[in-house]
Design an enzyme around this catalytic site. Structure first.
Site, PDB file in Angstrom:
ATOM      1  N   TYR A 142       0.854  -1.190   0.000  1.00 48.79           N
ATOM      2  CA  TYR A 142       0.000   0.000   0.000  1.00 48.79           C
ATOM      3  C   TYR A 142       0.884   1.231   0.000  1.00 48.79           C
ATOM      4  CZ  TYR A 142      -3.323   3.547   1.646  1.00 48.79           C
ATOM      5  OH  TYR A 142      -4.100   4.674   1.780  1.00 48.79           O
ATOM      6  N   ASP A 237       9.259   2.823  -0.230  1.00 46.85           N
ATOM      7  CA  ASP A 237       8.226   3.448   0.583  1.00 46.85           C
ATOM      8  C   ASP A 237       8.462   3.008   2.027  1.00 46.85           C
ATOM      9  OD1 ASP A 237       6.033   4.293   1.946  1.00 46.85           O
ATOM     10  OD2 ASP A 237       4.565   3.578   0.481  1.00 46.85           O
ATOM     11  N   LYS A 265       4.416   8.878   8.859  1.00 45.63           N
ATOM     12  CA  LYS A 265       4.133   8.263  10.164  1.00 45.63           C
ATOM     13  C   LYS A 265       5.102   8.738  11.267  1.00 45.63           C
ATOM     14  CE  LYS A 265       1.017   4.984   8.319  1.00 45.63           C
ATOM     15  NZ  LYS A 265       1.008   4.178   7.125  1.00 45.63           N
TER      16      LYS A 265
HETATM   17  C1  LIG Z   1       0.406   4.736   5.732  1.00 47.39           C
HETATM   18  C2  LIG Z   1       1.145   4.486   4.492  1.00 47.39           C
HETATM   19  C3  LIG Z   1       1.095   5.361   3.398  1.00 47.39           C
HETATM   20  C4  LIG Z   1       0.138   6.520   3.328  1.00 47.39           C
HETATM   21  O1  LIG Z   1       0.381   7.480   4.285  1.00 47.39           O
HETATM   22  P1  LIG Z   1      -0.826   8.483   4.694  1.00 47.39           P
HETATM   23  O2  LIG Z   1      -0.149   9.448   5.619  1.00 47.39           O
HETATM   24  O3  LIG Z   1      -1.858   7.639   5.332  1.00 47.39           O
HETATM   25  O4  LIG Z   1      -1.302   9.129   3.438  1.00 47.39           O
HETATM   26  C5  LIG Z   1       1.935   5.132   2.343  1.00 47.39           C
HETATM   27  N1  LIG Z   1       2.773   4.075   2.336  1.00 47.39           N
HETATM   28  C6  LIG Z   1       2.838   3.210   3.348  1.00 47.39           C
HETATM   29  C7  LIG Z   1       3.807   2.084   3.307  1.00 47.39           C
HETATM   30  C8  LIG Z   1       2.006   3.367   4.453  1.00 47.39           C
HETATM   31  O5  LIG Z   1       2.026   2.460   5.430  1.00 47.39           O
END
Ligand SMILES: *Cc1c(COP(=O)(O)O)cnc(C)c1O
Length: 428
Positions: A142, A237, A265
Site C-alpha cells: 500500500y 516506501d 508516520k
Molecule cells: C500509511 C502508508 C502510506 C500513506 O500514508 P498516509 O499518511 O496515510 O497518506 C503510504 N505508504 C505506506 C507504506 C504506508 O504504510
C-alpha cells in the site's frame, strides 16, 4: 447503547461511514468502533472510560507512545510562536539535516503532510527524471490512495493494472504494472516486456500493509540491480519502516540504497508530516529549481516539524532499536508459546517492534499466503482481546506496533489475554 455507540450513530449522520479513514469503521471484525477520548503512554481510553493497551499506535507513528512529555513541551513552545507561516523556518532545515544524516541515500528531501502526498510526488518526479510513464508496484503493498497506486494484480502472472477503487480511470490504472512481492521473476517478466517504458519500481522494503511480510534474502538486492540495469528508479516506501525498524529504516538493515525514499508516520511524531527525498540529481528537478511542480500550504508545518525533530532526537539515543526489538521479541515469544501449548495453527511475522499473527496458516512469505489466513478467527481474537483491555488493529492484514511506552507488564498482560482466548477457543 454505550457512549461510543451513541457518538458513532451521530457520526454516521454527518461523516460517510462515521469515520475519516475506512479501516477505523471495524468492517473486517464487526462491532462498533470505540470512540477514543485520550491516550497516555501505552494506553488509550474510550468514551465509556475503558482503558486499553494500545497496539495500533495511530497505525505506526506513535513509537514513543501517547502524549510523551517531550513532545508536549515541544508543541507548546512551537505553538506559542505561531502555528503556520507559509514561509521557510529553521526547524525544517534541522529536520532535513537529521533525516539525511540517518538515511544517507536521502541527499535532498522535501516535506509534505501525508504519506499519500509523498509517494504521489516521488512518482511524478521519477517520471520526469526518466521521461517514462509506467510504474511498477507489488501486489499487497500500500502506498497511499492516489489514483495510480490503487491498483491490484490481475490473476496469475503480473498483468496490466485494473483500478482497485471506483473513480480511478482505467487509463490511469493502465500505467501501473503489478508484480508479486518476493517473486523476482514476476518483475523480470515486466522488465523484459515493458523495460524502456518503466519509470520506477515502488516497494515497501518490509511489507507492513498485508500484515508484516519480510523480504526474502536477495529480493531487495535484485530490485536494485534490475532497476539500475533498465534505467528505472527504485523507490522505497518507508512510510512505516522509516525510524521503526532502524533509525535509517529498512535500507539501513538491508544495506540497499534506493534512488528515492518516502517517509511519514513516525517522521511527524504524531502530527501530519511526511517527506520524500533521495538522489540530488533527481530531487533537483523539483520546482523552484526544476520543472516538476509540487507544493503545499501546510508543508513543513512548524508544529509537525517540532514533533518530528523531538521524536527523531529521542530515537537517536543509543540502544533504542535493540530495546524496541527486545520488546517485540518478548511479545512474539509469548504468543508463540501459547500457540504451541494450545496447538492453534498460526504463524507470526515480526520485524523489530512490528508484528502480525496470521491464523490458520504455517508460513506467510507473500500477500497470496497472507490471504489464506483465517479471518473469522482473527475477528474472534480481536474481540476477545478488546474485552480484556487490549486494543489491536481491527483488521487481519495489519501490523501491531510496540512502542517505547509499552512496559514488560503491558506485554505480559497482553500475552496472558492471548492465552485466555486461545485456551478457551481450543476448548470450543
Ligand atoms: C500509511 C502508508 C502510506 C500513506 O500514508 P498516509 O499518511 O496515510 O497518506 C503510504 N505508504 C505506506 C507504506 C504506508 O504504510
Amino acid at each position: 447503547m454505550d457512549k461510543s455507540e451513541k457518538i458513532f450513530v451521530r457520526a454516521q449522520r454527518k461523516i460517510p461511514g462515521g469515520v475519516n479513514s475506512p479501516v477505523r469503521a471495524w468492517k473486517s471484525v464487526g462491532g462498533v468502533p470505540r470512540m477514543v477520548t485520550r491516550g497516555k503512554g501505552s494506553y488509550i481510553y474510550d468514551a465509556d472510560g475503558q482503558r486499553y493497551i494500545d497496539f495500533v499506535a495511530s497505525w505506526g507513528p506513535l513509537i514513543l507512545g501517547h502524549a510523551p512529555p517531550e513532545i508536549l513541551l515541544a508543541l507548546k513552545q512551537s505553538a506559542a510562536n505561531g502555528t503556520t507561516f507559509g514561509a521557510p523556518t529553521e526547524g525544517e532545515v534541522e529536520l532535513a539535516e537529521l533525516v539525511s544524516r540517518f538515511m544517507p541515500s536521502v541527499e535532498l528531501l522535501r516535506l509534505v503532510s501525508s504519506g499519500t502526498e509523498a509517494t504521489m510526488s516521488a512518482i511524478r518526479l521519477a517520471r520526469a527524471f526518466t521521461r517514462r510513464t509506467k510504474l511498477v508496484k507489488f501486489d499487497g503493498c500500500y502506498h497511499g490512495h492516489s489514483d495510480g497506486l490503487l491498483v491490484k494484480a490481475g490473476s496469475g502472472v503480473a498483468t496490466l493494472g485494473l483500478p482497485d477503487s471506483a473513480g480511478v480511470p482505467t487509463a490511469f490504472a493502465r500505467e501501473t504494472l503489478t508484480a508479486k512481492y518476493n517473486d523476482i521473476s514476476s518483475l523480470q517478466r515486466l522488465f523484459s516486456q515493458y523495460g524502456k517504458t518503466i519509470a520506477a519500481v515502488i516497494v515497501e522494503p518490509i511489507c507492513g500493509n498485508m500484515g508484516v511480510i519480510l523480504p526474502e534474502p536477495g529480493f531487495l538486492a535484485a530490485l536494485r540491480e534490475l532497476t539500475q540495469r533498465h534505467g528505472a528508479l527504485l523507490i522505497f516506501d518507508e512510510v512505516i519502516t522509516g525510524f521503526r525498524v532502524a533509525l535509517g529504516g529498512a535500507q539501513e538493515i538491508f544495506k540497499i540504497s534506493p534512488d528515492l525514499t518516502c517517509l511519514g508516520k513516525i517522521l511527524g511524531g504524531g502530527l501530519p508530516l511526511a517527506a520524500f527525498g533521495g538522489r540530488r540529481d533527481v530531487m533537483n528537478l523539483l520546482a523552484p529549481v526544476g520543472p516538476v511542480y509540487q507544493a503545499g500550504t501546510l508543508s513543513g508545518n512548524p508544529l509537525a516539524v517540532a514533533a518530528g525533530l523531538t521524536t527523531l532526537r529521542l530515537l537517536s539515543r543509543r540502544g533504542t532499536y535493540r530495546y524496541l526489538a527486545a520488546k517485540g521479541k518478548r511479545l512474539e515469544d509469548g504468543f508463540s508459546n501459547v500457540l504451541k501449548k494450545t496447538a492453534i495453527r498460526a504463524t507470526i511475522n515480526r520485524a523489530g517492534s512490528m508484528l502480525t499473527i496470521f491464523f490458520g496458516v504455517d508460513k506467510v512469505q507473500s500477500p497470496d499466503d497472507a490471504r489464506q489466513c483465517d479471518r473469522q478467527m482473527f475477528a474472534n481474537f480481536f474481540h476477545s482481546m478488546l474485552a480484556q483491555g487490549i486494543y489491536l488493529p481491527p483488521a487481519p492484514f495489519e501490523a501491531m506496533f510496540v512502542s517505547l511506552a509499552h512496559s514488560n507488564a503491558d506485554l505480559d498482560k497482553t500475552i496472558l489475554a492471548f492465552d485466555r482466548w486461545a485456551s478457551a477457543s481450543k476448548r470450543g
